[in-house]
Design an enzyme around this catalytic site. Structure first.
Site, PDB file in Angstrom:
ATOM      1  N   CYS A 205      12.935  34.712 -44.434  1.00 43.78           N
ATOM      2  CA  CYS A 205      13.990  35.643 -44.854  1.00 43.78           C
ATOM      3  C   CYS A 205      15.374  35.218 -44.376  1.00 43.78           C
ATOM      4  O   CYS A 205      16.383  35.789 -44.788  1.00 43.78           O
ATOM      5  CB  CYS A 205      13.693  37.061 -44.382  1.00 43.78           C
ATOM      6  SG  CYS A 205      12.414  37.819 -45.391  1.00 43.78           S
TER       7      CYS A 205
ATOM      8  N   HIS B  32      17.764  34.464 -50.605  1.00 43.97           N
ATOM      9  CA  HIS B  32      16.747  34.684 -51.645  1.00 43.97           C
ATOM     10  C   HIS B  32      17.095  35.953 -52.405  1.00 43.97           C
ATOM     11  O   HIS B  32      17.875  36.784 -51.932  1.00 43.97           O
ATOM     12  CB  HIS B  32      15.348  34.776 -51.029  1.00 43.97           C
ATOM     13  CG  HIS B  32      15.181  35.899 -50.046  1.00 43.97           C
ATOM     14  ND1 HIS B  32      15.724  35.874 -48.776  1.00 43.97           N
ATOM     15  CD2 HIS B  32      14.542  37.091 -50.160  1.00 43.97           C
ATOM     16  CE1 HIS B  32      15.415  36.990 -48.137  1.00 43.97           C
ATOM     17  NE2 HIS B  32      14.710  37.755 -48.943  1.00 43.97           N
TER      18      HIS B  32
ATOM     19  N   HIS C 177      23.683  41.976 -58.923  1.00 44.30           N
ATOM     20  CA  HIS C 177      24.153  40.593 -59.079  1.00 44.30           C
ATOM     21  C   HIS C 177      25.171  40.198 -57.999  1.00 44.30           C
ATOM     22  O   HIS C 177      26.123  39.474 -58.245  1.00 44.30           O
ATOM     23  CB  HIS C 177      24.732  40.349 -60.486  1.00 44.30           C
ATOM     24  CG  HIS C 177      23.651  40.311 -61.530  1.00 44.30           C
ATOM     25  ND1 HIS C 177      22.915  41.422 -61.880  1.00 44.30           N
ATOM     26  CD2 HIS C 177      23.154  39.293 -62.266  1.00 44.30           C
ATOM     27  CE1 HIS C 177      22.031  41.089 -62.800  1.00 44.30           C
ATOM     28  NE2 HIS C 177      22.143  39.813 -63.058  1.00 44.30           N
TER      29      HIS C 177
ATOM     30  N   GLU D 227      11.826  46.603 -52.000  1.00 48.53           N
ATOM     31  CA  GLU D 227      12.352  45.245 -52.088  1.00 48.53           C
ATOM     32  C   GLU D 227      11.404  44.391 -52.938  1.00 48.53           C
ATOM     33  O   GLU D 227      11.843  43.533 -53.697  1.00 48.53           O
ATOM     34  CB  GLU D 227      12.535  44.635 -50.703  1.00 48.53           C
ATOM     35  CG  GLU D 227      13.162  43.254 -50.778  1.00 48.53           C
ATOM     36  CD  GLU D 227      13.579  42.683 -49.430  1.00 48.53           C
ATOM     37  OE1 GLU D 227      13.547  43.420 -48.426  1.00 48.53           O
ATOM     38  OE2 GLU D 227      13.944  41.501 -49.393  1.00 48.53           O
TER      39      GLU D 227
END
Ligand code: ZN
Length: 409
Positions: free
Chosen positions: A268, A272, A313, A354
Site C-alpha cells: 500500500c 495504486h 479521478h 475500498e
C-alpha cells in the site's frame, strides 16, 4: 362520466362540479380514487386556454397582509414568470396552503388554476396547481410593488417563507434560495433578532444559497418567533411538529481514486488506484409534505459536491490536505463525515468500501458535538500550527559542539 363522489352523471367532470360536490379538485379526486389523470381529465380541459381578459385588475387599496404575502413568496423565490403571467406554483398535497395564499393574493387579481397537459416526456397527463395573475396587472413594475414603504412586517414575511420553503432535518431548519442576495438579506434580518444561520453551498443553484439554522436553539427561537403566524396557515406548523415514522435512507456513491500510504511496510506504500463505494445513511422523520426524510436528489448533490467532485479521478493524498499523510478508509470516513454533517444533520452512518472485500463503517459526532469539538485532530496533525514548535527541534539545527554541551549539562 359518473362522479364517484355523488354518483351524478356528467358530460365533463371538472373542478366546477367537484369543488361544489365534495370540495376536491380534479387532481385530488384522481388521487383519492386511484385513477390516472389520463382517464379523469376530459380532452377539452387539456391545455385549456387562459385569456388575460378573464382576470380582474388589482384592488385599488391593497391590504398590508396582501403586500406582505406577495413580498414573502417573491423573497422565497417562488414567483415565476411565464407567457405574460406571474405564477405561484403549489403542491397537490398542500393545496390548502395555496388557498391561504390566494385569500390574500386575490387582492392583486390572482386566481387559482389547476392546469392539465399531456407530457410527452412522461407519456401521461400531468397537472400543476397555480395561482396566476397577468404580469401586466402587476405593473408598472412588480419590484416597485414589492418594495413598498413602509416595508411589510418582517416576522410575518418570515413565517410565510418558512411555511413555503422551510425544511426540518434533525432539528435544524433549512431554506434554499435561488438568489444569493435574498438568502443573505434574510440571514442578516435573523441575526438582528438573535437567530444565527449558516450559509451553505446550494448545490442545485449555482447563484443560490442554502441557509441552515446554526444550532437547534436557533431553530427553536426562530420557530417561537413565527409560531402564532404558522398556526394560521394550513398544515404549516403540523409539518414541523407531526410525529411521523422515523426511517433511515441510504445513498450509494462511487468514485475512482488513487492513493498511497506513507510509511507503510507493505504494497500500500505504492501508488495504486481503485473504485471506492460510499454509502451515506441519514435517519429522521418522514416529512409530511415531501413524503421523504431527505430528498435522495439533495443527498446525492451534496455528496457529489462535497466528496465525489473532490476525489473522483484524483489522488486522495493530494486532493485533501487532511489526507496527505494517511488516506486510509478510516481517515477518509472521518473526513467525509466532517464535510457532510453540516448539510445532513441526520447523518447516522457512513460505509466506505475500498474493495468489495474491505470496508469501513463510521458513526461520527452529531452536528452539535462536531461544532463544539471541531475537526478531529487525526485530520489536522500536519496543518496544526503547533507542529514544528517543539524545543527539541532545535537539537537538529545545533552544531555538534553545542550538542555536546547539552549532553554534559
Ligand atoms: Zn360529484
Amino acid at each position: 362520466m359518473q362522479c364517484l363522489e355523488c354518483d351524478e352523471s356528467l358530460d365533463c367532470l371538472d373542478n366546477r362540479h367537484l369543488l361544489r360536490c365534495c370540495g376536491l379538485t380534479l387532481q385530488e379526486y384522481a388521487l383519492r380514487h386511484q385513477l390516472p389523470l389520463d382517464v379523469v381529465v376530459h380532452g377539452d380541459l387539456l391545455g385549456h386556454p387562459d385569456p388575460i381578459a378573464g382576470y380582474s385588475p388589482p384592488l385599488r387599496h391593497l391590504s398590508e397582509t396582501a403586500r406582505a404575502v406577495l413580498r414573502a413568496v417573491n423573497w422565497a423565490g417562488l414567483l415565476q414568470r411565464d407567457d405574460g403571467f406571474v405564477l405561484l406554483p403549489g403542491e397537490v398535497k398542500r393545496l390548502d396552503l395555496l388557498f391561504w395564499d390566494l385569500q390574500w393574493l386575490r387582492e392583486y387579481g390572482f386566481k387559482f388554476r389547476q392546469e392539465y397537459r399531456y407530457s410527452e416526456s412522461s407519456h401521461r397527463v400531468v397537472a400543476r396547481n397555480l395561482l396566476k395573475a397577468p404580469a401586466i396587472h402587476l405593473e408598472p413594475s412588480l419590484e416597485s410593488r414589492l418594495s413598498p414603504v413602509p416595508p411589510p412586517d418582517f416576522v410575518f414575511c418570515l413565517a410565510v417563507i418558512v411555511a413555503h420553503i422551510g425544511e426540518l432535518q434533525a432539528g435544524y431548519l433549512f431554506m434554499q434560495f435561488s438568489r444569493r442576495s435574498d438568502g443573505q438579506t434574510l440571514a442578516l434580518e435573523l441575526a438582528r433578532r438573535g437567530i444565527e444561520v449558516e450559509e451553505l453551498d446550494a448545490a442545485d443553484h449555482p447563484q443560490g444559497i442554502l441557509l441552515r439554522t446554526a444550532t437547534r436553539p436557533d431553530t427553536q427561537r426562530l420557530m417561537a418567533l413565527i409560531d402564532s403566524y404558522l398556526k394560521e396557515m394550513p398544515g404549516a406548523l403540523e409539518r414541523f411538529q407531526q410525529q411521523t415514522p422515523e426511517v433511515t435512507v441510504s445513498k450509494e456513491l462511487v468514485f475512482d481514486s488513487a492513493h498511497f500510504i506513507t510509511d507503510h511496510p507493505a504494497k500500500c506504500a505504492n501508488l495504486h488506484g481503485g473504485r471506492y463505494l460510499l454509502h451515506v445513511k441519514v435517519r429522521g422523520r418522514i416529512d409530511p409534505v415531501t413524503g421523504c426524510v431527505v430528498d435522495y436528489g439533495y443527498l446525492k448533490r451534496v455528496a457529489n459536491r462535497q466528496i465525489v467532485e473532490r476525489f473522483d479521478h484524483h489522488n486522495l493524498n493530494y486532493a485533501a490536505s487532511e489526507l496527505s499523510w494517511r488516506s486510509s478508509t478510516e481517515m477518509l470516513c472521518v473526513y467525509i463525515w466532517e464535510r457532510l454533517i453540516g448539510y445532513l444533520p441526520g447523518l447516522v452512518e457512513l460505509e466506505l468500501y475500498e474493495t468489495p472485500q474491505s470496508w469501513c463503517t463510521y458513526r461520527g459526532p452529531d452536528l452539535e458535538r462536531f461544532q463544539a469539538s471541531g475537526s478531529d485532530s487525526l485530520l489536522t496533525h500536519f496543518t496544526d500550527k503547533s507542529l514544528g514548535r517543539s524545543p527539541l527541534r532545535s537539537l537538529v539545527t545545533e552544531t555538534p559542539a553545542m550538542l555536546r554541551e547539552v549532553v554534559k549539562a
